[in-house]
Structure formats: structure tokens, C-alpha cells
Design a protein around this motif. Structure first.
Motif, PDB file in Angstrom:
ATOM      1  N   LEU A 222       0.845  -1.196   0.000  1.00 14.13           N
ATOM      2  CA  LEU A 222       0.000   0.000   0.000  1.00 14.13           C
ATOM      3  C   LEU A 222       0.881   1.246   0.000  1.00 14.13           C
ATOM      4  CD1 LEU A 222      -2.893   1.211   0.298  1.00 14.13           C
ATOM      5  CD2 LEU A 222      -2.537   1.126   2.780  1.00 14.13           C
ATOM      6  N   GLY A 223       0.557   2.179  -0.878  1.00 17.33           N
ATOM      7  CA  GLY A 223       1.300   3.432  -0.940  1.00 17.33           C
ATOM      8  C   GLY A 223       0.364   4.607  -1.137  1.00 17.33           C
ATOM      9  N   THR A 224       0.953   5.758  -1.391  1.00 20.53           N
ATOM     10  CA  THR A 224       0.178   6.954  -1.705  1.00 20.53           C
ATOM     11  C   THR A 224       1.014   7.848  -2.604  1.00 20.53           C
ATOM     12  OG1 THR A 224      -1.205   8.702  -0.760  1.00 20.53           O
ATOM     13  CG2 THR A 224       0.958   8.409   0.228  1.00 20.53           C
ATOM     14  N   PHE A 225       0.360   8.848  -3.191  1.00 19.52           N
ATOM     15  CA  PHE A 225       1.073   9.815  -4.024  1.00 19.52           C
ATOM     16  C   PHE A 225       1.482  11.016  -3.185  1.00 19.52           C
ATOM     17  CE2 PHE A 225      -0.723   7.365  -7.407  1.00 19.52           C
ATOM     18  CZ  PHE A 225       0.126   7.558  -8.488  1.00 19.52           C
ATOM     19  N   HIS A 226       2.697  11.499  -3.458  1.00 20.73           N
ATOM     20  CA  HIS A 226       3.206  12.701  -2.784  1.00 20.73           C
ATOM     21  C   HIS A 226       3.158  13.867  -3.750  1.00 20.73           C
ATOM     22  CE1 HIS A 226       5.634  15.382  -0.380  1.00 20.73           C
ATOM     23  NE2 HIS A 226       6.468  15.536  -1.396  1.00 20.73           N
ATOM     24  N   VAL A 227       2.375  14.902  -3.365  1.00 26.34           N
ATOM     25  CA  VAL A 227       2.261  16.105  -4.197  1.00 26.34           C
ATOM     26  C   VAL A 227       2.564  17.376  -3.411  1.00 26.34           C
ATOM     27  CG1 VAL A 227       0.577  15.059  -5.756  1.00 26.34           C
ATOM     28  CG2 VAL A 227      -0.221  16.333  -3.748  1.00 26.34           C
ATOM     29  N   MET A 228       2.795  17.239  -2.102  1.00 25.29           N
ATOM     30  CA  MET A 228       2.928  18.419  -1.248  1.00 25.29           C
ATOM     31  C   MET A 228       4.293  19.102  -1.371  1.00 25.29           C
ATOM     32  SD  MET A 228       0.933  17.071   2.160  1.00 25.29           S
ATOM     33  CE  MET A 228       1.234  18.610   3.052  1.00 25.29           C
ATOM     34  N   GLY A 229       5.264  18.399  -1.877  1.00 24.81           N
ATOM     35  CA  GLY A 229       6.571  19.010  -2.036  1.00 24.81           C
ATOM     36  C   GLY A 229       7.287  19.253  -0.728  1.00 24.81           C
TER      37      GLY A 229
ATOM     38  N   PRO B  20       4.501  19.917  -8.836  1.00 22.87           N
ATOM     39  CA  PRO B  20       5.226  21.059  -9.381  1.00 22.87           C
ATOM     40  C   PRO B  20       6.738  20.920  -9.343  1.00 22.87           C
ATOM     41  CG  PRO B  20       4.569  21.528  -7.133  1.00 22.87           C
ATOM     42  CD  PRO B  20       4.014  20.169  -7.459  1.00 22.87           C
ATOM     43  N   PHE B  21       7.262  19.793  -8.870  1.00 21.86           N
ATOM     44  CA  PHE B  21       8.694  19.680  -8.621  1.00 21.86           C
ATOM     45  C   PHE B  21       9.403  18.825  -9.681  1.00 21.86           C
ATOM     46  CE2 PHE B  21       6.759  16.021  -6.839  1.00 21.86           C
ATOM     47  CZ  PHE B  21       5.827  16.455  -5.902  1.00 21.86           C
ATOM     48  N   ASP B  22      10.728  18.973  -9.702  1.00 18.38           N
ATOM     49  CA  ASP B  22      11.542  18.213 -10.653  1.00 18.38           C
ATOM     50  C   ASP B  22      12.719  17.576  -9.926  1.00 18.38           C
ATOM     51  OD1 ASP B  22      12.468  17.179 -13.109  1.00 18.38           O
ATOM     52  OD2 ASP B  22      11.745  18.939 -14.171  1.00 18.38           O
TER      53      ASP B  22
ATOM     54  N   VAL C 203       7.141   9.736 -13.365  1.00 22.83           N
ATOM     55  CA  VAL C 203       7.869  10.701 -14.176  1.00 22.83           C
ATOM     56  C   VAL C 203       6.884  11.523 -15.004  1.00 22.83           C
ATOM     57  CG1 VAL C 203      10.022   9.399 -14.264  1.00 22.83           C
ATOM     58  CG2 VAL C 203       8.244   8.940 -15.952  1.00 22.83           C
ATOM     59  N   LYS C 204       7.359  12.637 -15.517  1.00 19.92           N
ATOM     60  CA  LYS C 204       6.461  13.530 -16.254  1.00 19.92           C
ATOM     61  C   LYS C 204       6.162  13.017 -17.665  1.00 19.92           C
ATOM     62  CE  LYS C 204      10.341  16.595 -17.439  1.00 19.92           C
ATOM     63  NZ  LYS C 204      10.879  17.976 -17.273  1.00 19.92           N
ATOM     64  N   ASP C 205       7.071  12.189 -18.216  1.00 26.54           N
ATOM     65  CA  ASP C 205       6.858  11.617 -19.546  1.00 26.54           C
ATOM     66  C   ASP C 205       7.858  10.483 -19.732  1.00 26.54           C
ATOM     67  OD1 ASP C 205       9.380  12.780 -20.456  1.00 26.54           O
ATOM     68  OD2 ASP C 205       8.303  14.678 -20.679  1.00 26.54           O
ATOM     69  N   GLY C 206       7.817   9.851 -20.902  1.00 24.13           N
ATOM     70  CA  GLY C 206       8.683   8.709 -21.156  1.00 24.13           C
ATOM     71  C   GLY C 206       9.974   9.030 -21.872  1.00 24.13           C
ATOM     72  N   HIS C 207      10.377  10.296 -21.884  1.00 22.84           N
ATOM     73  CA  HIS C 207      11.614  10.678 -22.557  1.00 22.84           C
ATOM     74  C   HIS C 207      12.845  10.234 -21.759  1.00 22.84           C
ATOM     75  CE1 HIS C 207       9.218  14.102 -24.684  1.00 22.84           C
ATOM     76  NE2 HIS C 207       9.052  12.935 -25.264  1.00 22.84           N
ATOM     77  N   ARG C 208      13.959  10.134 -22.449  1.00 21.62           N
ATOM     78  CA  ARG C 208      15.167   9.577 -21.846  1.00 21.62           C
ATOM     79  C   ARG C 208      15.581  10.318 -20.582  1.00 21.62           C
ATOM     80  NH1 ARG C 208      20.755  10.408 -21.897  1.00 21.62           N
ATOM     81  NH2 ARG C 208      21.987   8.475 -21.694  1.00 21.62           N
ATOM     82  N   ASN C 209      15.665  11.658 -20.646  1.00 26.93           N
ATOM     83  CA  ASN C 209      16.129  12.404 -19.480  1.00 26.93           C
ATOM     84  C   ASN C 209      15.188  12.272 -18.296  1.00 26.93           C
ATOM     85  OD1 ASN C 209      18.468  13.253 -20.678  1.00 26.93           O
ATOM     86  ND2 ASN C 209      17.791  15.342 -21.083  1.00 26.93           N
ATOM     87  N   SER C 210      13.890  12.216 -18.562  1.00 36.69           N
ATOM     88  CA  SER C 210      12.915  12.099 -17.486  1.00 36.69           C
ATOM     89  C   SER C 210      13.106  10.787 -16.726  1.00 36.69           C
ATOM     90  CB  SER C 210      11.490  12.171 -18.050  1.00 36.69           C
ATOM     91  OG  SER C 210      11.279  13.396 -18.700  1.00 36.69           O
ATOM     92  N   ILE C 211      13.414   9.730 -17.460  1.00 38.63           N
ATOM     93  CA  ILE C 211      13.615   8.416 -16.854  1.00 38.63           C
ATOM     94  C   ILE C 211      14.995   8.312 -16.222  1.00 38.63           C
ATOM     95  CG2 ILE C 211      13.883   5.964 -17.418  1.00 38.63           C
ATOM     96  CD1 ILE C 211      11.624   6.410 -19.512  1.00 38.63           C
TER      97      ILE C 211
END
Length: 256
Positions: free
Chosen positions: A16-23, A47-49, A71-79
Motif C-alpha cells: 500500500l502506498g500513496t502519491f506525494h504532491v505536497m513538495g 510542481p517539482f523536478d 515521471v512527467k513523460d517517457g523521454h530519456r532524461n525524465s527516466i
């Protein structure tokens, strides 16, 4: 390097997990002290990177909770960069095709499975850890085994190709995003609709047949148990901001 949630799920335990969005590194740390198995740091909608995520991953490891990153997308740098700063697994959104997943594997797994870029980084303690100091072959093997690559099934393209996608070497599991999936099916938020229920079952059955882990998001507490009973290996419940807000709303309602 040991992925605790993979170890648990291989033993048949539910996670069991959860999503972290609070930064907040402190918030991530507290999720670990609460006893959750993992936290998904959400860099798709959050909003974070990379630099901030590195701090949250360190907090998670301090508190004994497994850090995953959407990740924000499947591009190489994102991964590449999220793995380099220590993510123990990646959830990759907006997967449209088998070719998308082949690229994700190429970027996220080391040789001989993929072509992940090689460098000593904080995620591997700059190669001062035991598993990273025994030669590249051992380092690659451990990293590939312990790092989860989890495409998110939330599009019609992914749904239609799900059997082929889960069969790819390098895919460790699938994450079902019910909100986007239901919208793609023309039934936004209608989780009781036959088309949505059939699609979710199709994804779950494909994972089971291929021997891959099945993850799903749940927005309510009753849905957690329902998804476990359906056969999902793991449920990501809500997100920290909503859980915090609802907890204080309940306290206010009960005391004022």
C-alpha cells in the motif's frame, strides 16, 4: 540495494502506498513513519523536478519507505535522471504503444536488457555501496532486478496492446490509472460502467498471465480492499494533500 515492495509482492504480500504532491521532505518522512510500504513522488502532476525529488527520495529512505517516482513523460532524461537520484521504481504515464514501452525499457534498464546511461550518482551512493563496487556486470544485474519499470495503462492504445506490453522483458508491472482510463473509454469517472470494469479486468488478467505486478490507484478506503480482493498486488491510495485535508476536516466537524 533491495526493493522492499518487490520482495513483499514476490512473497504474495499486498503493498500500500500513496502519491506525494505536497513538495515536502518532512511529509515524505512522515509517510514512512506511518507504515506505508511506498510513496509515489508525482512529478507528472506535482510542481517539482529532479533536484527536489532527490531530497524526497532521501527522506523516504531515511524513514524506511520505498520511493517510487511517477515521471512527467517517457523521454530519456525524465527516466534517467529520476533513477540516477535514487528512485526504486518509475511509473510512466501516457503510454500509447508498444514502441513507447520499448523506449522506456531502453532508457530505464541497463545492458543487456536496455541502454540506460552509466554514471556514479547519488542513487547508487556514487558507487561506494557494496553492490556497485563489484564490477559493472554485478551492478547492472542488481539495478535491473531491483528497479521497477511500471508503464501506466490509461490510454486506449496501451489497453489495446496490453498483452504484448506486459510480455516485454523489462516491464515489471502495470499501473492502472482509472480516471484517465475511464475518460479514454468515454466514461469519465464512471468506474461502475461495464466498459471500465472490463478494461480494468483485462489489464489485471494480462498482468497475472505474464507474471507481472498489477498496481492501481484507489480514491477511497473501501476501494483499497476491493482492489486487493480483485487480485491487485498493490494499491496507491489517494495523495498526501487530500489525506491531510480530509483528516483535519473530520477533526473540525467532530469538534466545532
Amino acid at each position: 540495494m533491495k526493493n522492499k515492495i518487490k520482495e513483499k509482492m514476490l512473497k504474495g504480500e499486498k503493498t500500500l502506498g500513496t502519491f506525494h504532491v505536497m513538495g515536502s521532505a518532512a511529509a515524505v518522512e512522515c509517510l514512512g513513519y506511518a507504515g506505508l510500504d511506498y510513496v509515489v513522488v508525482d512529478s507528472e502532476h506535482g510542481p517539482f523536478d529532479v533536484e527536489s525529488v532527490q531530497t524526497y527520495i532521501r527522506a523516504a529512505k531515511l524513514a524506511g519507505i520505498t520511493p517510487l517516482v511517477r515521471v512527467k513523460d517517457g523521454h530519456r532524461n525524465s527516466i534517467l535522471k529520476m533513477l540516477d537520484v535514487g528512485a526504486m521504481g518509475l511509473i510512466i504515464p501516457n503510454v500509447q504503444s508498444v514502441e513507447d514501452v520499448k523506449d522506456i525499457i531502453k532508457y530505464g534498464k541497463y545492458f543487456p536488457i536496455g541502454e540506460r546511461g552509466i554514471a556514479p550518482t547519488s542513487g547508487s551512493s556514487f558507487w561506494y555501496t557494496n553492490y556497485a563496487s563489484q564490477g559493472l556486470g554485478h551492478y547492472f544485474e542488481v539495478s535491473n532486478n531491483e528497479t521497477l519499470i511500471i508503464p501506466q495503462c490509461e490510454t486506449l492504445g496501451c489497453l489495446e496492446s496490453i498483452d504484448e506490453i506486459v510480455g516485454l522483458n523489462g516491464v515489471d508491472g502495470i499501473f492502472v490509472g482509472p480516471f484517465d482510463l475511464s475518460t479514454a473509454l468515454g466514461k469519465p469517472g464512471q468506474f461502475g460502467a461495464a466498459e471500465v470494469k472490463e478494461a480494468i479486468k483485462k489489464i489485471l488478467d494480462a498482468c497475472k498471465k505474464a507474471g507481472k505486478f498489477a498496481f492501481i490507484f484507489a480514491g477511497t478506503e473501501p476501494d483499497i480492499q476491493k482492489n486487493f480482493e480483485m487480485g491487485f498486488d498493490s494499491v496507491a491510495y489517494s495523495m498526501d494533500a487530500i489525506v491531510l485535508t480530509e483528516a483535519f476536516k473530520k477533526i473540525i466537524a467532530n469538534t466545532k
